[in-house]
Design an enzyme around this catalytic site. Sequence first.
Site, PDB file in Angstrom:
ATOM      1  N   ASP A 471       0.833  -1.206   0.000  1.00 51.90           N
ATOM      2  CA  ASP A 471       0.000   0.000   0.000  1.00 51.90           C
ATOM      3  C   ASP A 471       0.868   1.257   0.000  1.00 51.90           C
ATOM      4  O   ASP A 471       2.071   1.212   0.292  1.00 51.90           O
ATOM      5  CB  ASP A 471      -0.875  -0.037   1.265  1.00 51.90           C
ATOM      6  N   ASP A 541     -10.757   2.184  -3.022  1.00 56.94           N
ATOM      7  CA  ASP A 541     -11.284   1.948  -1.675  1.00 56.94           C
ATOM      8  C   ASP A 541     -12.802   2.017  -1.683  1.00 56.94           C
ATOM      9  O   ASP A 541     -13.450   1.663  -0.693  1.00 56.94           O
ATOM     10  CB  ASP A 541     -10.743   3.013  -0.707  1.00 56.94           C
TER      11      ASP A 541
END
Length: 716
Positions: A471, A541
């Site tokens: 990430d 997301d």
Amino acid sequence: MSIRFDKQKKRFVINTKHSTYAFEVVMDRYLYHTYYGKRTSVLPDPSYQVISFAPYLEGYDESRSPDVFPQECSFYGSGDFRPNALRLNSDGTGVCDFVYDSYRIFNGRVALDGLPAARADENTRTLEITLRDDVCGCRLKLYYTVFADVDVISRYMVIENVGKSDVKIEKCMPLMLDLNRSDFDMISLYGSHCREVNYQRAPLHHGTQSVYSKRGASSHQYNPFIALCSHNANQERGEVYGFNFVYSGSFLDEVDVDQRGHTRVLMGLGSDCFSYTLGAGERFCSPEAIMTYSSTGIGTMTHHMHDFVRAHILPPSALAPHPVVLNTWEACYFDIDEDRLVQFAKQAAQTGFDMLVMDDGWFGMRNHDRAGLGDWYENKNKFPSGLASFVSKIKAEGIQFGIWVEPEMVNPDSELYRAHPEWALRVNGREPLRSRHQLVLDMSNPDVVDYLIAQFDKTFKGIEIDYFKWDMNRHMSNVGSAAWPEDQQGEIFFRYMKGVYRLFDWFASRFPKAVIETCSGGGGRYDLGMMQQGIQIWTSDNTNPYDRTMIQASALIAYPAATMSCHVSNPHENLRSLDYRYKVAVGGMLGYELNILNMSEEVKRDIAAQIAQYKSFEHLMRAGDYYCLAAPYEYDYSAYYYATPDASELLLTVIEKAGNKKPQTKRLKLKAADPEKTYVDCQTKKQYSGAELRDGLVIDLTCDYDSAHLLHFKAL
Ligand code: DGJ
């Protein structure tokens, strides 16, 4: 032969399966671009036009000005007033002017000194053009690497300082394409966190239009992909040029329409976030940019891009089935521990998942997002028996194990930052800005990368990790490095990316069996540079299926479904049924993010059935050809299908969009069906002739805001 040189005309011709690209050496110095379009053997000769105010060399006139004719590479300050591809500073002026020297044609390609690069195969050939500027003491090599089967030509450049003093590269755009017309629309993908890759299409206008990132990541805000298409282009018709950049950091795509209505496309590192000092004897390799041409619409351009990404960008492991994961993030956030996750693994294995992915929260004092980043060892409160023992318990449940990392970041509240505040990017005397309570580690500093390698090596020693989710959750501001002298601070954005790629390479070689999913707060680094490192990217997301329908459809213009990680999650269960969420998520590589411990047996049975069904057709999304029938950014529903290249299987998805209040009937033509074949719908067992499918399948969409169809056809 994909590359030819006509000695008499001094003409270079590149042929791919369906396109031709050509340029000529004129006036013994310039590279005049003559053609990029449908494959042909009839090529135009250079033509010249007198334009006043255009500077020219003694012995010539305005018609021979570099400001007028289409070129392969243009240089700042040397008479071409359009946006330039290269600005080199050897004497304070920034003026450079390279002239043609020689060429070389060879099999394969050159590597790019630690940057990602498209993989060559036995058919890959490269044209290298060498130019020289004796005043600044540099040689410039322009590369055209040809992936003929997938109709892609890649462009990159190498600058060699063969002089005696330093030269500063101040702008670097490895792809330049001049087209002698401007009747195009430009397609680009803009967005923000949770709203990535929105499709935008607008006619070109005089002046420069651009998309860019100054964020240190390719960004949610503008994807590096752009296309130019004729005004009438649709999925099946019209001319389309597609471009993309094999790089994950700051970039610039410029499209300029000049005084004569000619178009220049430039793609590269730009100048705002890039400069590079090249010492005597040193060389600089630019990242690679790619281009493709289609005379048969956007759909064909998309096919070229998908085929290229699968064959030459994604790691070979991406071509095998991707694991169906249960990810802990939306189910648990930071509230994870050994007991809870072993229970997750038990239930996940029984439900048919391939893998449990332990997301954020497992390390240091990471109980929330204000602490712990940088401290890459397990949190002993959460994992009292240690990471190795925990992972072996997960595996004992018969399931694979994946783990989340965010190596490039540090929380000020961490042991690492307390020990090494100078390892965060910062500008002397200025307070570094925070984002998500974190600072960016200075990946341009080799000591930082070495430290991370040593720490991850120690933490994961002897542990069989099958998957990393990598990430990156903030963009870069106040970019400066304590590791580099003042006159090299302009290199930090670029050197940062090389440090990141070095760390990726280490993970790939240290854990050869593990695969990597990349992520940057969802699709903040949805680019070809990351795709070379990871088998897939966490697309967004935002897992709301309505928004995902839009995001996924836009991403598919440039990137194959094999790259899209798509999860069914909980927050939207009140809005959409599990079935609807699943049918959206199987637009890409399926996974789930929900609390399996709270789930009823019935829901678990449904999920098990979904996973089993998905596995029966996932090869179609992963490796099949994608056809867009109705993009949700253009229509009030979404329809697309995948077909195996031999047309033996088809998978059709039709999704009703939110807010559509009327029932609709659609006739969907699956033109990739083979008219000679008979197909069976795998669920209803109803049979259709290929001709019938090509002619149009009638699908009813109800107005209940929850209508989704997934039809898998197999040829008998
Ligand atoms: C952002 C990612 O996109 C999420 O999926 C999750 O991994 C969080 N970061 C964790 O902090």
